[in-house]
Design a protein around this motif. Structure first.
Motif, PDB file in Angstrom:
ATOM      1  N   PRO A  20      59.031  63.484  18.549  1.00 47.93           N
ATOM      2  CA  PRO A  20      59.559  63.190  19.889  1.00 47.93           C
ATOM      3  C   PRO A  20      60.810  64.010  20.194  1.00 47.93           C
ATOM      4  N   GLU A  21      61.627  64.239  19.178  1.00 47.60           N
ATOM      5  CA  GLU A  21      62.842  65.035  19.375  1.00 47.60           C
ATOM      6  C   GLU A  21      62.488  66.461  19.779  1.00 47.60           C
ATOM      7  N   THR A  22      61.462  67.008  19.151  1.00 47.11           N
ATOM      8  CA  THR A  22      61.018  68.359  19.481  1.00 47.11           C
ATOM      9  C   THR A  22      60.472  68.416  20.906  1.00 47.11           C
ATOM     10  N   ALA A  23      59.661  67.449  21.267  1.00 52.38           N
ATOM     11  CA  ALA A  23      59.089  67.415  22.620  1.00 52.38           C
ATOM     12  C   ALA A  23      60.187  67.258  23.671  1.00 52.38           C
ATOM     13  N   THR A  24      61.134  66.394  23.402  1.00 53.39           N
ATOM     14  CA  THR A  24      62.248  66.192  24.329  1.00 53.39           C
ATOM     15  C   THR A  24      63.108  67.447  24.419  1.00 53.39           C
ATOM     16  N   GLY A  25      63.366  68.079  23.272  1.00 49.54           N
ATOM     17  CA  GLY A  25      64.169  69.295  23.252  1.00 49.54           C
ATOM     18  C   GLY A  25      63.523  70.429  24.024  1.00 49.54           C
ATOM     19  N   THR A  26      62.223  70.570  23.882  1.00 49.64           N
ATOM     20  CA  THR A  26      61.506  71.615  24.615  1.00 49.64           C
ATOM     21  C   THR A  26      61.628  71.383  26.120  1.00 49.64           C
ATOM     22  N   ARG A  27      61.404  70.160  26.539  1.00 47.36           N
ATOM     23  CA  ARG A  27      61.518  69.838  27.964  1.00 47.36           C
ATOM     24  C   ARG A  27      62.929  70.072  28.479  1.00 47.36           C
ATOM     25  N   SER A  28      63.911  69.705  27.680  1.00 50.17           N
ATOM     26  CA  SER A  28      65.300  69.910  28.067  1.00 50.17           C
ATOM     27  C   SER A  28      65.609  71.400  28.248  1.00 50.17           C
ATOM     28  N   LEU A  29      65.130  72.214  27.331  1.00 46.47           N
ATOM     29  CA  LEU A  29      65.345  73.662  27.426  1.00 46.47           C
ATOM     30  C   LEU A  29      64.655  74.237  28.658  1.00 46.47           C
ATOM     31  N   VAL A  30      63.412  73.872  28.883  1.00 46.91           N
ATOM     32  CA  VAL A  30      62.675  74.361  30.043  1.00 46.91           C
ATOM     33  C   VAL A  30      63.372  73.921  31.327  1.00 46.91           C
ATOM     34  N   ARG A  31      63.838  72.676  31.367  1.00 46.72           N
ATOM     35  CA  ARG A  31      64.537  72.165  32.558  1.00 46.72           C
ATOM     36  C   ARG A  31      65.816  72.965  32.824  1.00 46.72           C
ATOM     37  N   ARG A  32      66.573  73.266  31.760  1.00 50.24           N
ATOM     38  CA  ARG A  32      67.805  74.042  31.932  1.00 50.24           C
ATOM     39  C   ARG A  32      67.510  75.443  32.441  1.00 50.24           C
ATOM     40  N   VAL A  33      66.470  76.071  31.919  1.00 52.63           N
ATOM     41  CA  VAL A  33      66.103  77.415  32.372  1.00 52.63           C
ATOM     42  C   VAL A  33      65.712  77.377  33.850  1.00 52.63           C
ATOM     43  N   LEU A  34      64.881  76.405  34.213  1.00 52.44           N
ATOM     44  CA  LEU A  34      64.470  76.297  35.617  1.00 52.44           C
ATOM     45  C   LEU A  34      65.654  75.978  36.527  1.00 52.44           C
ATOM     46  N   ALA A  35      66.555  75.125  36.081  1.00 50.94           N
ATOM     47  CA  ALA A  35      67.733  74.785  36.889  1.00 50.94           C
ATOM     48  C   ALA A  35      68.605  76.019  37.111  1.00 50.94           C
ATOM     49  N   ARG A  36      68.763  76.837  36.097  1.00 49.87           N
ATOM     50  CA  ARG A  36      69.558  78.064  36.266  1.00 49.87           C
ATOM     51  C   ARG A  36      68.868  79.045  37.196  1.00 49.87           C
ATOM     52  N   LEU A  37      67.561  79.161  37.059  1.00 55.98           N
ATOM     53  CA  LEU A  37      66.819  80.014  37.993  1.00 55.98           C
ATOM     54  C   LEU A  37      66.981  79.505  39.415  1.00 55.98           C
ATOM     55  N   ASP A  38      66.925  78.198  39.577  1.00 61.00           N
ATOM     56  CA  ASP A  38      67.066  77.604  40.903  1.00 61.00           C
ATOM     57  C   ASP A  38      68.453  77.895  41.478  1.00 61.00           C
TER      58      ASP A  38
END
Length: 95
Positions: A20-38
């Protein structure tokens, strides 16, 4: 490796908390990348970042899973092309 880890995490108690930590971490990273792109204007206005986070994470998971299990069907170049097409589709419309 992703497949092996996921399988091991389901059957070995010592790894149970890592999945679960890995799945949450992946989502967190993807969210941060998308937020910066936004923030930088690199995403189409009005996209729901939570939805796009799940879409991109699911795409990454699916590509990784298939590439590991069926590299004869899905090679690295195709993975990169599919990922690039998805990210390009998230960008603002070009004139």
């Amino acid at each position: 490796m992703l497949v092996d880890f996921s399988t091991a995490a389901r059957t070995h108690p010592a790894l149970d908390g890592l999945a679960p930590e890995t799945a949450t971490g992946t989502r967190s990273l993807v969210r941060r990348v998308l937020a910066r792109l936004d923030t930088a204007g690199g995403l189409r206005p009005g996209l729901a970042l939570d939805t796009e986070t799940e879409r991109l994470t699911s795409l990454l998971d699916g590509l990784a899973f298939t590439a590991v299990l069926r590299s004869d069907v899905l090679d690295a170049a195709t993975c990169a092309r599919v990922l690039r097409a998805h990210v390009d589709d998230l960008g603002p419309a070009t004139a």
